[in-house]
Scaffold this motif. Sequence first.
Motif, short mmCIF file in Angstrom:
data_model
loop_
_atom_site.label_atom_id
_atom_site.label_comp_id
_atom_site.label_asym_id
_atom_site.label_seq_id
_atom_site.Cartn_x
_atom_site.Cartn_y
_atom_site.Cartn_z
N LYS A 1 0.62 -1.03 0.06
CA LYS A 1 0.29 -0.09 0.21
C LYS A 1 0.59 1.42 0.20
CE LYS A 1 -3.51 -2.31 2.44
NZ LYS A 1 -4.56 -2.37 1.30
N GLU A 2 1.83 0.94 0.66
CA GLU A 2 3.32 2.04 1.15
C GLU A 2 3.58 2.83 -0.64
OE1 GLU A 2 6.95 3.92 2.86
OE2 GLU A 2 6.23 2.07 3.48
N ALA A 3 4.35 1.58 -1.05
CA ALA A 3 4.33 1.49 -3.07
C ALA A 3 3.62 2.59 -3.51
CB ALA A 3 4.73 0.41 -3.31
N GLN A 4 2.43 1.67 -3.74
CA GLN A 4 0.84 2.05 -4.83
C GLN A 4 0.86 3.86 -3.98
OE1 GLN A 4 -0.14 0.81 -7.00
NE2 GLN A 4 1.80 -0.63 -6.20
N LYS A 5 0.69 3.82 -3.04
CA LYS A 5 0.39 5.24 -2.78
C LYS A 5 1.58 6.40 -3.47
CE LYS A 5 0.11 8.85 1.07
NZ LYS A 5 1.03 9.58 0.49
N LEU A 6 3.17 5.87 -2.99
CA LEU A 6 3.90 7.20 -3.37
C LEU A 6 3.96 6.34 -4.88
CD1 LEU A 6 6.89 5.46 -1.37
CD2 LEU A 6 6.05 7.31 -1.03
N ILE A 7 4.00 5.87 -5.52
CA ILE A 7 3.16 5.76 -7.23
C ILE A 7 2.42 6.83 -7.27
CG2 ILE A 7 2.93 4.38 -8.75
CD1 ILE A 7 4.59 2.23 -7.89
N ARG A 8 1.26 6.32 -6.86
CA ARG A 8 0.18 7.41 -7.01
C ARG A 8 0.57 8.91 -6.73
NH1 ARG A 8 -2.95 3.90 -4.55
NH2 ARG A 8 -2.60 4.94 -2.79
N ASP A 9 1.39 9.20 -5.77
CA ASP A 9 1.69 10.24 -6.13
C ASP A 9 2.61 11.46 -6.55
OD1 ASP A 9 0.03 10.68 -3.54
OD2 ASP A 9 1.87 10.62 -2.62
N PHE A 10 3.47 9.86 -7.27
CA PHE A 10 4.78 10.20 -8.02
C PHE A 10 3.70 11.12 -9.96
CE2 PHE A 10 6.91 9.13 -11.90
CZ PHE A 10 7.79 9.77 -11.89
N GLN A 11 2.55 9.91 -9.66
CA GLN A 11 1.51 9.73 -11.26
C GLN A 11 1.26 11.61 -11.11
OE1 GLN A 11 -0.19 6.19 -11.19
NE2 GLN A 11 1.14 5.48 -12.26
N HIS A 12 0.53 12.02 -10.08
CA HIS A 12 -0.16 12.80 -9.80
C HIS A 12 0.98 14.44 -9.86
CE1 HIS A 12 -3.19 16.06 -8.60
NE2 HIS A 12 -1.89 16.68 -7.52
N ILE A 13 1.60 14.02 -9.47
CA ILE A 13 2.57 15.72 -9.50
C ILE A 13 3.65 15.17 -11.21
CG2 ILE A 13 5.01 14.32 -8.14
CD1 ILE A 13 3.73 17.61 -8.22
N LYS A 14 3.41 14.01 -11.57
CA LYS A 14 4.08 14.15 -12.91
C LYS A 14 3.44 14.71 -13.74
CE LYS A 14 6.69 11.76 -15.83
NZ LYS A 14 6.53 12.42 -16.86
N GLU A 15 1.76 14.87 -13.46
CA GLU A 15 0.90 15.26 -14.51
C GLU A 15 1.03 16.90 -14.57
OE1 GLU A 15 -3.02 13.80 -13.12
OE2 GLU A 15 -2.57 11.68 -14.06
N GLN A 16 1.34 17.33 -13.05
CA GLN A 16 1.87 18.26 -13.19
C GLN A 16 2.95 19.31 -14.02
OE1 GLN A 16 1.21 19.63 -8.97
NE2 GLN A 16 -0.37 19.31 -8.53
N TYR A 17 3.70 18.44 -13.81
CA TYR A 17 5.11 18.93 -13.93
C TYR A 17 4.52 18.51 -15.52
CZ TYR A 17 9.75 17.26 -16.39
OH TYR A 17 10.76 17.58 -16.95
#
Length: 145
Positions: A41-57
Amino acid sequence: MIATMEYVDILDKSEQLGSMVMDSDIMEAYTNSQKALHKDKEAQKLIRDFQHIKEQYDDVQRFGRYHPDYNEIMKKVRAAKREMDMNDKVAEFKIAERNLQKLLDEISRYVAQSVSEQVKAPQEGAALTDSGCGCGSGGGCGCAS
């Protein structure tokens, strides 16, 4: 195309090779690390967080340095990626993925060179890197690399 015995034999051998890859220890390690990554679950949260910020990027990249949030988003992307990459399950998966890619590259190179030295094949993880060259040769052709 008329199917000849030679053609059928080649297809049979390619299926055998595919089965050998699927049954290999490298593929097993890849599958196990992928399952462990999806369950964490922790890894999945980190991946989702990264994908969200990557969209902003990606939005910021359209304007480059002229975007008002450029520096802030760049820092957030680097921090999120570092945090994601430091997770044990993500790191294990990336290692297993590189090992599988290396195996597939070696097989491709062996098959290509058995046909001719002029046939191009992936070399040393070229499939995991972006050379900027659009021809797929990994920059070896001399075009924009």
